[in-house]
Design a protein around this motif. Structure first.
Motif, PDB file in Angstrom:
ATOM      1  N   MET A   4      35.633  21.056  -8.791  1.00  0.00           N
ATOM      2  CA  MET A   4      36.211  22.261  -8.170  1.00  0.00           C
ATOM      3  C   MET A   4      35.778  23.517  -8.934  1.00  0.00           C
ATOM      4  N   ARG A   5      35.717  24.641  -8.216  1.00  0.00           N
ATOM      5  CA  ARG A   5      35.374  25.939  -8.818  1.00  0.00           C
ATOM      6  C   ARG A   5      36.138  27.049  -8.111  1.00  0.00           C
ATOM      7  N   LYS A   6      36.405  28.097  -8.857  1.00  0.00           N
ATOM      8  CA  LYS A   6      36.996  29.301  -8.245  1.00  0.00           C
ATOM      9  C   LYS A   6      35.889  30.177  -7.680  1.00  0.00           C
ATOM     10  N   VAL A   7      36.128  30.718  -6.500  1.00  0.00           N
ATOM     11  CA  VAL A   7      35.165  31.609  -5.858  1.00  0.00           C
ATOM     12  C   VAL A   7      35.874  32.895  -5.452  1.00  0.00           C
ATOM     13  N   LEU A  66      25.819  26.966  -0.833  1.00  0.00           N
ATOM     14  CA  LEU A  66      27.118  26.454  -1.250  1.00  0.00           C
ATOM     15  C   LEU A  66      28.054  27.649  -1.428  1.00  0.00           C
ATOM     16  N   ALA A  67      29.325  27.430  -1.150  1.00  0.00           N
ATOM     17  CA  ALA A  67      30.296  28.509  -1.313  1.00  0.00           C
ATOM     18  C   ALA A  67      30.288  29.034  -2.749  1.00  0.00           C
ATOM     19  N   VAL A  68      30.140  28.144  -3.729  1.00  0.00           N
ATOM     20  CA  VAL A  68      30.160  28.582  -5.137  1.00  0.00           C
ATOM     21  C   VAL A  68      29.045  29.572  -5.459  1.00  0.00           C
TER      22      VAL A  68
ATOM     23  N   TYR B   8      28.316  20.233 -10.198  1.00  0.00           N
ATOM     24  CA  TYR B   8      27.559  21.479 -10.053  1.00  0.00           C
ATOM     25  C   TYR B   8      27.415  22.188 -11.392  1.00  0.00           C
ATOM     26  N   HIS B   9      26.182  22.626 -11.689  1.00  0.00           N
ATOM     27  CA  HIS B   9      25.932  23.382 -12.924  1.00  0.00           C
ATOM     28  C   HIS B   9      25.247  24.689 -12.549  1.00  0.00           C
ATOM     29  N   ASP B  10      25.595  25.766 -13.218  1.00  0.00           N
ATOM     30  CA  ASP B  10      24.863  27.019 -12.976  1.00  0.00           C
ATOM     31  C   ASP B  10      24.480  27.687 -14.286  1.00  0.00           C
ATOM     32  N   PRO B  11      23.419  27.149 -14.904  1.00  0.00           N
ATOM     33  CA  PRO B  11      22.965  27.677 -16.194  1.00  0.00           C
ATOM     34  C   PRO B  11      22.434  29.105 -16.070  1.00  0.00           C
ATOM     35  N   ARG B  12      22.345  29.784 -17.227  1.00  0.00           N
ATOM     36  CA  ARG B  12      21.868  31.172 -17.227  1.00  0.00           C
ATOM     37  C   ARG B  12      20.481  31.312 -17.824  1.00  0.00           C
ATOM     38  N   THR B  13      19.992  30.255 -18.500  1.00  0.00           N
ATOM     39  CA  THR B  13      18.661  30.348 -19.124  1.00  0.00           C
ATOM     40  C   THR B  13      17.834  29.109 -18.766  1.00  0.00           C
ATOM     41  N   VAL B  14      16.508  29.258 -18.929  1.00  0.00           N
ATOM     42  CA  VAL B  14      15.603  28.128 -18.685  1.00  0.00           C
ATOM     43  C   VAL B  14      15.884  27.019 -19.706  1.00  0.00           C
ATOM     44  N   ILE B  51      21.727  21.351 -10.234  1.00  0.00           N
ATOM     45  CA  ILE B  51      21.577  22.425 -11.218  1.00  0.00           C
ATOM     46  C   ILE B  51      21.047  23.660 -10.494  1.00  0.00           C
ATOM     47  N   ASP B  52      21.939  24.591 -10.244  1.00  0.00           N
ATOM     48  CA  ASP B  52      21.638  25.802  -9.477  1.00  0.00           C
ATOM     49  C   ASP B  52      21.008  26.831 -10.413  1.00  0.00           C
ATOM     50  N   ILE B  53      19.744  27.195 -10.166  1.00  0.00           N
ATOM     51  CA  ILE B  53      19.065  28.133 -11.079  1.00  0.00           C
ATOM     52  C   ILE B  53      19.058  29.560 -10.540  1.00  0.00           C
TER      53      ILE B  53
END
Lengths: 163, 289
Positions: A4-7, A66-68, B8-14, B51-53
């Motif tokens: 889960m995540r806040k959006v 994706l919503a996120v 779900y991951h959303d990193p900020r660097t390579v 992994i969302d870049i």
């Protein structure tokens, strides 16, 4: 366990905050979480164009996000196009006047697509309009009414600017 | 028609991204999402980690350095379409981009995503092969460069490790006044091409072809350079018969067969598309006039 995540997102000028599963599509987020059902869902794999929204002023297929991913973003849906409750956007009026819709399923995607297109290309040829809507499927109109509406709207929008 | 569950991951660097790739099994990078998202929706792919870049910094740029164009992996196709630098220095890229999906998908779709997905008929791998691009990748052990000719390992498989990612592309620039042509055959505008051809011609004063690049997409599992056609064109003066003869050499390319088109038809289209692209390229070359 659900991921889960806040959006937090601004849609049509209004702020919303929700906690959602990370795999939730933006299209389903808009329709089911925000209850803005003007955005339609057709194919869910990026082919029909019905779910097109404006993300920071640029069109995007909301079934392919994706919503996120829109956390912190500004979105306009078809509900946010008209200037007021009583007045239609010139493009919407042109659709009405030129038989640009019949069942209305493709209309929200057609409108959002053409709003961006007419900003990019304010005085398009008929061919350019046909290319612009080539990623939006309509099964009622045969497209002619939509093309006519887009060309008519281009004139109205340019007239509006000159006035 | 909904994506399967994943972390779900959303990193900020390579560095953070490749670390996540190295640490997690069955991970997929989400770039522009115009191919991966449909595949997730249809559950063709079921990754445990996405992994969302899109929030990784420093991967979106178009610049000229040392007589070459450098384009970041996360540069949106729309930005490439509208970049003056691209239109001036590598106009074939802009021409190819106009055939990539639709305005809505080009707003999201990226150069790095298209190269990594490596659809056999995709336009961006095709022009990258035509221009002899270098693909820059980064993994936990550092950066390395891969020539575009070596980049496809097979059908829709780039020759990068599971913990590596594409970070950018360098495109050699052809001389001012060179000719270029990009032609494709598809059922509808915006569809993947059945066959596409990219041709670059350097024409010297007097109209003689000094150097030629002829590449087809949608025929083999990855873009195919037509060396016989290039040889046939070099030294020619751009007569219709010369183009026809050079294009004809594309009929022997080992072609794929699928529900859309049999191999013989793709081979036939390869001869037609390359000939049309040659004519277009020669017509645009400054010295041809």
């Amino acid at each position: 366990m659900k991921d889960m995540r806040k959006v937090s997102v601004t849609v049509n000028g209004k702020s919303y905050a929700r906690e959602v599963e990370t795999r939730l599509l933006l299209s389903d987020f808009i329709r089911h979480e925000l209850e803005l059902t003007g955005t339609h869902v057709g194919c869910e794999h990026g082919v029909c164009g019905a779910c097109t929204i404006l993300l920071e002023g640029r069109t995007a297929r909301s079934c392919l996000m994706l919503a996120v991913q829109v956390d912190g973003a500004n979105i306009t849906t078809v509900e946010g196009i008209a200037p007021s409750e009583k007045e239609l956007h010139p493009l919407q009026q042109a659709f009405m006047d030129n038989h640009g819709l019949q069942c209305g399923y493709c209309t929200p995607g057609m409108l959002t697509t053409l709003i961006e297109f007419l900003q990019d290309n304010p005085d398009p040829t008929e061919h350019e309009v046909r290319v612009a809507i080539s990623g939006n499927l309509c099964r009622c109109t045969g497209y002619q009414g939509i093309v006519d509406a887009a060309l008519d709207a281009a004139k109205r929008l340019q007239g509006g600017k000159r006035a | 028609m909904k994506p399967p569950p994943f972390k779900y991951h959303d990193p900020r660097t390579v560095a953070e991204t490749v670390e996540l790739l190295a640490r997690n099994e069955n991970a997929k990078i989400l770039a522009g999402g115009q191919s991966l998202m449909p595949m997730l929706n249809m559950r063709y792919v079921q990754p445990d980690h996405v992994i969302d870049i899109n929030r990784v910094e420093g991967l979106s740029y178009i610049r000229e350095a040392g007589g070459r164009l450098e384009i970041g992996a996360m540069t949106r196709q729309r930005e490439i379409e509208y970049a003056d630098l691209v239109a001036r220095r590598a106009p074939i890229v802009r021409e190819a981009i106009l055939n990539v999906g639709h305005r809505q998908t080009r707003n999201r779709g990226t150069l790095g995503g298209s190269l990594s997905h490596l659809d056999p008929a995709a336009e961006l791998p095709l022009v990258s092969a035509a221009l002899e691009a270098t693909v820059h990748v980064q993994g936990p052990k550092g950066k390395r460069d891969i020539a575009m000719a070596e980049f496809p390992a097979g059908y829709m498989s780039p020759s990068i490790e599971l913990d590596e990612m594409v970070i950018g592309v360098t495109l050699p620039v052809w001389p001012d006044g060179h000719g270029y042509g990009f032609v494709e055959f598809s059922r509808r505008h915006g569809d993947f091409a059945i066959v596409a051809a990219a041709v670059l011609l350097d024409v010297e004063a007097g109209g003689k072809i000094k150097r030629a690049s002829v590449t087809v997409g949608g025929v083999g599992p990855s873009p195919v350079r037509c060396r016989d056609a290039e040889k046939a064109l070099t030294g020619e003066k751009g007569a219709e018969a010369a183009f026809r003869a050079a294009a004809e050499t594309c009929r022997t390319i080992d072609a794929m067969e699928d529900v859309y088109a049999p191999a013989w038809y793709r081979q036939h289209l390869a001869t037609v598309m390359t000939r049309r692209a040659m004519v277009a390229a020669f017509g645009r070359a400054a010295n041809a006039r």
